[in-house]
Motif scaffolding. Structure first.
Motif, PDB file in Angstrom:
ATOM      1  N   ASN A 215       0.831  -0.786   1.854  1.00 17.29           N
ATOM      2  CA  ASN A 215       0.659   0.141   0.742  1.00 17.29           C
ATOM      3  C   ASN A 215      -0.773  -0.004   0.219  1.00 17.29           C
ATOM      4  OD1 ASN A 215       0.765   1.598  -1.628  1.00 17.29           O
ATOM      5  ND2 ASN A 215       2.769   0.793  -2.244  1.00 17.29           N
TER       6      ASN A 215
ATOM      7  N   LYS B 267      19.419  -0.612  -1.878  1.00 14.35           N
ATOM      8  CA  LYS B 267      19.866   0.625  -1.219  1.00 14.35           C
ATOM      9  C   LYS B 267      19.696   1.816  -2.142  1.00 14.35           C
ATOM     10  CE  LYS B 267      23.078  -0.751   2.328  1.00 14.35           C
ATOM     11  NZ  LYS B 267      24.377  -1.427   2.388  1.00 14.35           N
TER      12      LYS B 267
ATOM     13  N   ASN C 185       7.751   6.378  -9.969  1.00 14.37           N
ATOM     14  CA  ASN C 185       7.414   6.081  -8.572  1.00 14.37           C
ATOM     15  C   ASN C 185       6.792   4.710  -8.370  1.00 14.37           C
ATOM     16  OD1 ASN C 185       8.040   8.794  -7.538  1.00 14.37           O
ATOM     17  ND2 ASN C 185       6.357   9.398  -8.897  1.00 14.37           N
TER      18      ASN C 185
ATOM     19  N   ASP D 211       5.845   1.025  -7.349  1.00 14.96           N
ATOM     20  CA  ASP D 211       6.154   0.099  -6.254  1.00 14.96           C
ATOM     21  C   ASP D 211       6.145  -1.327  -6.769  1.00 14.96           C
ATOM     22  OD1 ASP D 211       5.554   2.247  -4.250  1.00 14.96           O
ATOM     23  OD2 ASP D 211       3.523   1.940  -5.031  1.00 14.96           O
TER      24      ASP D 211
ATOM     25  N   LYS E  12       9.003  -0.483   4.671  1.00 13.91           N
ATOM     26  CA  LYS E  12       9.909  -0.041   3.607  1.00 13.91           C
ATOM     27  C   LYS E  12      11.236  -0.778   3.588  1.00 13.91           C
ATOM     28  CE  LYS E  12       7.900   4.536   3.307  1.00 13.91           C
ATOM     29  NZ  LYS E  12       8.123   5.973   3.270  1.00 13.91           N
ATOM     30  N   THR E  13      11.474  -1.632   4.595  1.00 16.90           N
ATOM     31  CA  THR E  13      12.719  -2.402   4.650  1.00 16.90           C
ATOM     32  C   THR E  13      12.396  -3.802   5.176  1.00 16.90           C
ATOM     33  OG1 THR E  13      13.149  -1.781   6.945  1.00 16.90           O
ATOM     34  CG2 THR E  13      14.071  -0.337   5.249  1.00 16.90           C
TER      35      THR E  13
ATOM     36  N   PHE F 211      16.830   3.350  -2.581  1.00 15.52           N
ATOM     37  CA  PHE F 211      15.406   3.508  -2.905  1.00 15.52           C
ATOM     38  C   PHE F 211      14.611   3.534  -1.599  1.00 15.52           C
ATOM     39  CE2 PHE F 211      17.223   2.169  -6.840  1.00 15.52           C
ATOM     40  CZ  PHE F 211      16.489   2.864  -7.799  1.00 15.52           C
ATOM     41  N   ASP F 212      13.549   4.332  -1.574  1.00 14.62           N
ATOM     42  CA  ASP F 212      12.812   4.556  -0.335  1.00 14.62           C
ATOM     43  C   ASP F 212      11.681   3.557  -0.123  1.00 14.62           C
ATOM     44  OD1 ASP F 212      11.060   5.259  -2.297  1.00 14.62           O
ATOM     45  OD2 ASP F 212      10.556   7.223  -1.473  1.00 14.62           O
ATOM     46  N   ARG F 213      11.692   2.461  -0.896  1.00 17.97           N
ATOM     47  CA  ARG F 213      10.601   1.508  -0.794  1.00 17.97           C
ATOM     48  C   ARG F 213      11.077   0.127  -1.213  1.00 17.97           C
ATOM     49  NH1 ARG F 213      10.709   4.634  -5.246  1.00 17.97           N
ATOM     50  NH2 ARG F 213      10.007   3.873  -7.266  1.00 17.97           N
TER      51      ARG F 213
END
Lengths: 307, 307
Positions: B169, B131, B237, B239, B3-4, B133-135
């Motif tokens: 993913n 920054k 949502n 990706d 995720k990062t 966002f969780d993905r």
């Protein structure tokens, strides 16, 4: 020069409140924004629409309708026509879209008899502010013209430049955005961009400095422009960003909002007055900004006309 | 799931360092990135190019060339061919673009005899982290395919999904971006987007969930999607963000970087291995990210092939 939305609102507060005519005002969010703008001393408003529903929505929004004139026209098309007619007759300064499709109010704006048609192209002009930048960006067209021709782009630039002028920028730097900074015959947007630059050099587009093609990085970052060896007053310092089509414009506008936490405002330009446009998804703050921007630009256009 | 970029680099560090073949390595910035990736334990490298200039650039970059194999081929085209041949013969895992035009290395990649052609469309795949966002977002195509056809978009999605897969993913949510979320016959991008959604529903595009047309806000913000009444697992949502053309893609990518302060990486997909692509204007961090991403995806494709 107005460099923040705070300063935009303060500037409008200094003038006499203008009257806006709200077309199909029967919506809580719209009324709430109108009420906030009224409380800030930016506007007075005539609410055109379904009076019963306006009352109900006003109650929901916790606003006192005694502060506003209400004209009862439940039919949305007719309400839009009435709202632009009020502007045409000098009873309001500019119209605002309420709870009605954009196409319906634009049809009224373009009505030959009572509308606000000026013979120019209508285009959406967004103003966005992102932390870390020393200026507001004027962006067009994110919402109206799908695949503008070269001539359309000339008018899109003209409309955007007027907004930059109203913000106090007398010679805006206009970047014609593409995917690259070199002309590539396989990329028609780069050919238009070069032609717009030449038209500006030849004095066919005036009141601004135009440069394109530029990629977004060379348009707004002096370091990126330097890296690519582009030395032009617009490169790295653009105030106005013209996108090649509605997809690029819409994505840029929303990317600045959602990834860059931009504050924003939006109006339609090209008619006799701006049309205030707020979208349902936009924040209260952004609706207030749009009203303030519309009033500022309307004032500017009036001065312009009188000169 | 990665995720990062920090976690991306840590993941690659856990594996055996892969060998990359750098085509036209005679550039300080490129060597500096390669050296950093070496020091981080991500890679070994074969430097193909003008050996004398490589030495000089390495000195400028403060790196010890003893750590790397150098193959002296001053001609850029031939250096590119050699770099891809090394991969083809299993002496390196994937190529990296050095100080040479992208078109030259891609021509080598597509060479029928010693290249890495797979018969699929080549496309640029960007990975960007913002920054809040969780993905990480996978974005395509910002840099290669100018005006992709529907079939091109199918392959662009396939390439992007592989990158999302490599990030861990297993069922990426793919938003086909447009200027609006409704199909509009006047906006061809919306028609393609709807068709891609249907192809996914019919099982003609697999391994992901596709939804379009979506505007950027409905793609990445659950609140915006809700506001518009769009209820679909991808809405809000997403990706993977597929843009209608190179202009929208390039502007989105750079807007995320310059307005959203995104960390980023980019590779070319569609050949037998990824091609690591760094641009001159990009930061050292972003070059390191691109190398790490290339290695991660190469590893993933190898596993995939073996299964």
């Amino acid at each position: 020069m107005i460099k923040t939305f705070k300063s935009l609102i303060e500037t409008v507060q200094k003038g006499e409140p203008k009257t806006i005519s709200v077309a199909a005002a029967e919506d809580r969010d719209v009324l709430s924004a109108v009420n906030m703008a009224y409380k800030y001393g930016l506007i007075k408003a005539v609410l055109v629409g379904d009076a019963r529903r306006i009352q109900a929505a006003a109650e929901e929004a916790g606003m006192d309708t005694m502060d506003f004139e209400i004209i009862d026209i439940p039919d949305k098309e007719k309400a839009c026509l009435k709202a632009v007619e009020l502007v045409n007759k000098g009873k309001a300064t500019l119209p605002m879209k309420g709870f009605v499709d954009t196409s319906v109010i634009l049809k009224a704006v373009l009505d030959r008899e009572i509308g606000l048609k000026s013979g120019k192209l209508l285009s959406h002009v967004g103003v966005l502010g992102v932390k870390g930048f020393d200026r507001l960006f004027v962006i067009s067209d994110s919402a109206m013209n799908i695949a503008p021709t070269l001539q359309d782009k000339v008018e899109i630039i003209d409309n955007a430049v007027k907004v930059a002028n109203a913000l106090g920028n007398k010679m805006p730097k206009v970047a014609v955005l593409c995917a690259a900074e070199k002309v590539n015959p396989k990329m028609p947007a780069t050919i238009d961009a070069e032609e717009l630059t030449k038209m500006n050099e030849r004095g066919e587009i005036t009141g601004c400095l135009v440069k394109g093609p530029l990629a977004l990085d060379n348009a707004i970052s002096p370091e990126a422009a330097k890296h690519k060896g582009i030395s032009h007053p617009v490169a790295g310092n653009a105030d106005v960003l013209i996108t090649p089509d509605i997809e690029a414009g819409n994505i840029l506008n929303k990317s600045m909002e959602y990834f860059g936490n931009a504050e924003k405002a939006g109006i339609i330009m090209g008619a006799k007055t701006p049309v205030i446009l707020t979208s349902r998804a936009s924040s209260d703050e952004s609706k207030l900004n749009s009203i303030a921007l519309g009033v500022l630009v309307a004032q500017y256009l009036e001065t312009f006309k009188q000169e």
